[in-house]
Write an enzyme that holds these catalytic residues in place. Structure first.
Site, PDB file in Angstrom:
ATOM      1  N   ARG A  28       0.855  -1.190   0.000  1.00 39.30           N
ATOM      2  CA  ARG A  28       0.000   0.000   0.000  1.00 39.30           C
ATOM      3  C   ARG A  28       0.888   1.236   0.000  1.00 39.30           C
ATOM      4  NH1 ARG A  28      -1.279   1.798   4.619  1.00 39.30           N
ATOM      5  NH2 ARG A  28      -2.092  -0.142   5.478  1.00 39.30           N
ATOM      6  N   TYR A  78     -16.336  17.297 -14.889  1.00 35.29           N
ATOM      7  CA  TYR A  78     -16.800  15.907 -14.978  1.00 35.29           C
ATOM      8  C   TYR A  78     -17.869  15.639 -13.905  1.00 35.29           C
ATOM      9  CZ  TYR A  78     -16.441  10.795 -14.653  1.00 35.29           C
ATOM     10  OH  TYR A  78     -16.713   9.458 -14.601  1.00 35.29           O
ATOM     11  N   ASP A 101      -7.590  19.337 -14.068  1.00 35.85           N
ATOM     12  CA  ASP A 101      -7.848  17.970 -14.520  1.00 35.85           C
ATOM     13  C   ASP A 101      -7.482  17.938 -16.004  1.00 35.85           C
ATOM     14  OD1 ASP A 101      -9.007  15.666 -15.616  1.00 35.85           O
ATOM     15  OD2 ASP A 101     -10.659  15.669 -14.166  1.00 35.85           O
ATOM     16  N   LYS A 138      -8.545   6.999 -19.218  1.00 36.42           N
ATOM     17  CA  LYS A 138      -8.885   7.525 -20.543  1.00 36.42           C
ATOM     18  C   LYS A 138      -7.668   7.456 -21.468  1.00 36.42           C
ATOM     19  CE  LYS A 138     -12.656   8.198 -18.221  1.00 36.42           C
ATOM     20  NZ  LYS A 138     -12.952   9.450 -17.534  1.00 36.42           N
TER      21      LYS A 138
HETATM   22  C1  LIG Z   1     -13.406   9.824 -16.243  1.00 34.44           C
HETATM   23  C2  LIG Z   1     -13.014  11.143 -15.700  1.00 34.44           C
HETATM   24  C3  LIG Z   1     -12.767  11.327 -14.324  1.00 34.44           C
HETATM   25  C4  LIG Z   1     -12.962  10.217 -13.319  1.00 34.44           C
HETATM   26  O1  LIG Z   1     -12.026   9.214 -13.479  1.00 34.44           O
HETATM   27  P1  LIG Z   1     -12.280   7.673 -13.113  1.00 34.44           P
HETATM   28  O2  LIG Z   1     -11.026   7.026 -13.539  1.00 34.44           O
HETATM   29  O3  LIG Z   1     -13.501   7.234 -13.844  1.00 34.44           O
HETATM   30  O4  LIG Z   1     -12.489   7.634 -11.628  1.00 34.44           O
HETATM   31  C5  LIG Z   1     -12.363  12.584 -13.903  1.00 34.44           C
HETATM   32  N1  LIG Z   1     -12.218  13.613 -14.776  1.00 34.44           N
HETATM   33  C6  LIG Z   1     -12.461  13.470 -16.081  1.00 34.44           C
HETATM   34  C7  LIG Z   1     -12.289  14.637 -16.992  1.00 34.44           C
HETATM   35  C8  LIG Z   1     -12.866  12.235 -16.589  1.00 34.44           C
HETATM   36  O5  LIG Z   1     -13.122  12.117 -17.900  1.00 34.44           O
END
Ligand SMILES: *Cc1c(COP(=O)(O)O)cnc(C)c1O
Length: 398
Positions: free
Chosen positions: A46, A98, A172, A197
């Site tokens: 961890r 998001y 982000d 992504k």
């Molecule tokens: C998918 C996404 C998230 C969340 O991420 P997860 O891996 O699904 O927890 C946060 N910000 C953006 C812009 C996203 O597309």
């Protein structure tokens, strides 16, 4: 080292015990110690794991930073960054972040005595007016989902420095990826990613990361990572790392295909409006050219017609799978109003431009001619039926 070289070499030294060229999947929870407290820097997975460490070094390098903490999902990374806040603090968030980020801040963070407010990050006067002496965090996405609007990272960073120097600015960077946009170089303190992504890139693993060049911030995020424990397992870390090695080549293809598709859609009579930062018609195209090295793989567009026609269109494509998520090598289509953004009340949604005929594409890296042909066939079908219903006597195809 330049970007593509960093993607392949940063953190990827040959394995010290065997010489394995590729970092192994250290599928272990613990490490044998020679004597009490005498170990090779690894004590419990961890806290630290060699596969995860290699991923963290790779991702830090991609954002031009020294530090990265990897997490089990993008939301786990967001939670770790939010742990920098304390009761009485204020956090200012982009109003079209998001959905999961909105849910997390409004339904969880707000319960901890933290003031959460939202603003349109395109409007700098509004951002300045929303800052408070208690503002400890500014959180934004650019480009946004699903309308691909942009926030001026450097301008907001300057507002932070002048009016709220006590706050950290978080970007982000999931949509643009570090290949196209480097928020830390533009004045942000922390970058978060859903590595699920583009960074993972193959729709086969969920993960997240928080990246910074500030040692004190990193220490607090890493402390939370170990304390709360939302870490990725070694196999997921390894898959993400393998995906990230090809980020540069994939992003070039995503953007090339997306540009061609956006231009095609903009010319088609069945399409009302196209949103893509790489189009001169995008209201922030100049900012996109200043702030991004490329415009990414996400395109959204509004069809002329009804919600039912839009949904039928989305279902009828051959290569674009009807699915949420984005950033994989395969093309996806989604209907935001009924899928990703279905929980936003209709009037609020429509006010923001997320209408019932809006469709969002995650353009993959298939042969662009196949993708164009797929879209053309479905659109031509749509416009023929639309023209017939408007002018019952007309038989001319559009
Ligand atoms: C998918 C996404 C998230 C969340 O991420 P997860 O891996 O699904 O927890 C946060 N910000 C953006 C812009 C996203 O597309």
């Amino acid at each position: 080292m330049r970007f593509s070289t960093r993607a392949i070499h940063a953190g990827q030294e040959a394995d010290p015990t065997t010489g394995a060229t590729i970092v192994p999947i250290y599928q272990t929870s613990t490490y044998t110690q020679e004597a009490v407290g005498k170990h090779k820097g690894f004590d419990y997975s961890r806290t630290i794991n060699p596969t995860r460490l290699a991923l963290e070094r790779q991702l830090a390098a991609l954002e031009g930073a020294r530090f990265c903490s990897a997490f089990a999902s993008g939301m786990a990374a967001a939670a770790a960054v939010a742990s920098l806040l304390s009761p009485g603090d204020h956090v200012l968030i982009g109003e079209d972040v998001y959905g999961g980020t909105y849910r997390f801040f409004s339904q969880i963070v707000a319960r901890y005595g933290i003031a959460v407010t939202y603003t349109d990050m395109r409007v700098l006067d509004g951002v300045r007016a929303a800052l408070r002496p208690s503002t400890r965090m500014i959180w934004l996405e650019t480009p946004t989902n699903p309308l691909l609007s942009l926030a001026d990272i450097a301008a907001i960073a300057a507002l932070r420095a002048d009016h709220a120097p006590q706050a950290v600015m978080v970007v982000d960077n999931t949509f643009a990826t570090p290949y196209f946009q480097q928020p830390l170089a533009l004045g942000a303190q922390i970058v978060v990613h859903s590595t699920t992504k583009y960074i993972g890139g193959h729709s086969d693993v969920v993960g997240g990361a928080a990246i910074t060049d500030d040692a004190a911030l990193h220490e607090r995020i890493a402390f939370y990572q170990n304390s709360a424990g939302g870490v990725p397992g070694p196999h997921d870390a390894w898959l993400t790392m393998r995906g990230a090695k090809t980020l540069a080549v994939r992003m070039r293809e995503h953007a090339r295909n997306a540009q061609a598709i956006a231009e095609f859609l903009e010319r088609h009579p069945a399409v009302e409006r196209v949103h893509y930062p790489g189009l001169p018609s995008h209201p922030q195209h100049d900012l996109a050219r200043r702030q991004m090295r490329g415009f990414g793989g996400m395109v959204s567009f509004a069809l002329r017609g009804t919600a039912e026609e839009a949904m039928e269109f989305a279902r009828s494509l051959r290569y674009f799978s009807l699915a949420e998520s984005l950033g994989g090598v395969e093309s996806l289509i989604c209907h935001p109003a009924r899928m990703t953004h279905g929980s936003i009340p209709r009037d609020q949604r429509e006010r923001r431009g997320i209408t019932d005929t809006l469709l969002r594409l995650s353009v993959g890296i298939e042969d662009v001619e196949d993708l164009l042909e797929d879209l053309r066939t479905a659109l031509d079908h749509l416009s023929t039926t639309a023209v017939r219903s408007m002018h019952p006597s007309s038989t001319a195809p559009m």
